[in-house]
Write a protein that holds these residues in place. Structure first.
Motif, PDB file in Angstrom:
ATOM      1  N   ASP A 156       0.826  -1.213   0.000  1.00 20.59           N
ATOM      2  CA  ASP A 156       0.000   0.000   0.000  1.00 20.59           C
ATOM      3  C   ASP A 156       0.861   1.264   0.000  1.00 20.59           C
ATOM      4  O   ASP A 156       0.546   2.243  -0.678  1.00 20.59           O
ATOM      5  N   VAL A 157       1.952   1.248   0.757  1.00 18.57           N
ATOM      6  CA  VAL A 157       2.858   2.399   0.810  1.00 18.57           C
ATOM      7  C   VAL A 157       3.515   2.618  -0.552  1.00 18.57           C
ATOM      8  O   VAL A 157       3.618   3.753  -1.031  1.00 18.57           O
ATOM      9  N   VAL A 158       3.932   1.542  -1.215  1.00 19.00           N
ATOM     10  CA  VAL A 158       4.540   1.653  -2.545  1.00 19.00           C
ATOM     11  C   VAL A 158       3.552   2.285  -3.526  1.00 19.00           C
ATOM     12  O   VAL A 158       3.899   3.211  -4.273  1.00 19.00           O
ATOM     13  N   VAL A 159       2.320   1.810  -3.513  1.00 10.15           N
ATOM     14  CA  VAL A 159       1.298   2.374  -4.408  1.00 10.15           C
ATOM     15  C   VAL A 159       1.096   3.854  -4.101  1.00 10.15           C
ATOM     16  O   VAL A 159       1.055   4.692  -5.000  1.00 10.15           O
ATOM     17  N   PHE A 160       0.993   4.203  -2.829  1.00  7.72           N
ATOM     18  CA  PHE A 160       0.812   5.603  -2.437  1.00  7.72           C
ATOM     19  C   PHE A 160       1.968   6.473  -2.923  1.00  7.72           C
ATOM     20  O   PHE A 160       1.759   7.536  -3.504  1.00  7.72           O
ATOM     21  N   LEU A 161       3.191   6.020  -2.697  1.00  9.20           N
ATOM     22  CA  LEU A 161       4.361   6.804  -3.102  1.00  9.20           C
ATOM     23  C   LEU A 161       4.390   7.028  -4.608  1.00  9.20           C
ATOM     24  O   LEU A 161       4.638   8.135  -5.080  1.00  9.20           O
ATOM     25  N   GLN A 162       4.140   5.971  -5.367  1.00 11.82           N
ATOM     26  CA  GLN A 162       4.229   6.080  -6.826  1.00 11.82           C
ATOM     27  C   GLN A 162       3.081   6.884  -7.424  1.00 11.82           C
ATOM     28  O   GLN A 162       3.237   7.498  -8.480  1.00 11.82           O
ATOM     29  N   GLN A 163       1.935   6.923  -6.754  1.00 11.24           N
ATOM     30  CA  GLN A 163       0.806   7.697  -7.252  1.00 11.24           C
ATOM     31  C   GLN A 163       0.885   9.171  -6.857  1.00 11.24           C
ATOM     32  O   GLN A 163       0.349  10.026  -7.556  1.00 11.24           O
ATOM     33  N   ASN A 164       1.531   9.485  -5.742  1.00  6.56           N
ATOM     34  CA  ASN A 164       1.505  10.834  -5.207  1.00  6.56           C
ATOM     35  C   ASN A 164       2.816  11.607  -5.325  1.00  6.56           C
ATOM     36  O   ASN A 164       2.840  12.803  -5.057  1.00  6.56           O
ATOM     37  N   PHE A 165       3.885  10.936  -5.704  1.00  9.57           N
ATOM     38  CA  PHE A 165       5.193  11.580  -5.814  1.00  9.57           C
ATOM     39  C   PHE A 165       5.866  11.112  -7.102  1.00  9.57           C
ATOM     40  O   PHE A 165       5.586  10.027  -7.593  1.00  9.57           O
ATOM     41  N   PRO A 166       6.780  11.912  -7.634  1.00 15.78           N
ATOM     42  CA  PRO A 166       7.467  11.513  -8.868  1.00 15.78           C
ATOM     43  C   PRO A 166       8.599  10.526  -8.575  1.00 15.78           C
ATOM     44  O   PRO A 166       9.777  10.812  -8.773  1.00 15.78           O
ATOM     45  N   VAL A 167       8.244   9.350  -8.059  1.00 13.08           N
ATOM     46  CA  VAL A 167       9.240   8.330  -7.719  1.00 13.08           C
ATOM     47  C   VAL A 167       8.794   6.982  -8.269  1.00 13.08           C
ATOM     48  O   VAL A 167       7.616   6.753  -8.523  1.00 13.08           O
ATOM     49  N   ARG A 168       9.749   6.092  -8.424  1.00  9.01           N
ATOM     50  CA  ARG A 168       9.476   4.708  -8.774  1.00  9.01           C
ATOM     51  C   ARG A 168      10.199   3.835  -7.760  1.00  9.01           C
ATOM     52  O   ARG A 168      11.417   3.933  -7.594  1.00  9.01           O
ATOM     53  N   VAL A 169       9.444   2.997  -7.063  1.00  9.49           N
ATOM     54  CA  VAL A 169      10.002   2.079  -6.075  1.00  9.49           C
ATOM     55  C   VAL A 169      10.383   0.793  -6.795  1.00  9.49           C
ATOM     56  O   VAL A 169       9.540   0.162  -7.428  1.00  9.49           O
ATOM     57  N   VAL A 170      11.664   0.403  -6.706  1.00 12.59           N
ATOM     58  CA  VAL A 170      12.114  -0.815  -7.375  1.00 12.59           C
ATOM     59  C   VAL A 170      12.128  -2.018  -6.449  1.00 12.59           C
ATOM     60  O   VAL A 170      12.064  -3.152  -6.903  1.00 12.59           O
ATOM     61  N   SER A 171      12.190  -1.774  -5.128  1.00 13.82           N
ATOM     62  CA  SER A 171      12.069  -2.868  -4.170  1.00 13.82           C
ATOM     63  C   SER A 171      11.643  -2.308  -2.817  1.00 13.82           C
ATOM     64  O   SER A 171      11.908  -1.153  -2.497  1.00 13.82           O
TER      65      SER A 171
END
Length: 64
Positions: free
Chosen positions: A18-33
């Protein structure tokens, strides 16, 4: 400061997702792991250091 009680171990992986989805939807970042951490909820690896810096800059917490 603790805002919520610590999640059950069985819930941690779903919360991290859920945190990964939130970060990628709300900030210009891509979580790779992302994975659980003994130091907190989880550790998150971003695609590049510039993205990480942008996220830290957007944080209400002061990092020095």
């Amino acid at each position: 400061m603790t805002l919520e009680p610590e999640p059950l171990q069985a819930q941690v992986q779903e919360i991290i997702k859920d945190v990964v989805v939130f970060l990628q939807q709300n900030f210009p970042v891509r979580v790779v792991s992302a994975f659980p951490s003994p130091l907190g909820l989880g550790l998150f690896q971003f695609e590049d250091p510039i993205q990480r810096g942008r996220l830290l800059f957007a944080s209400p917490l002061q990092f020095g």
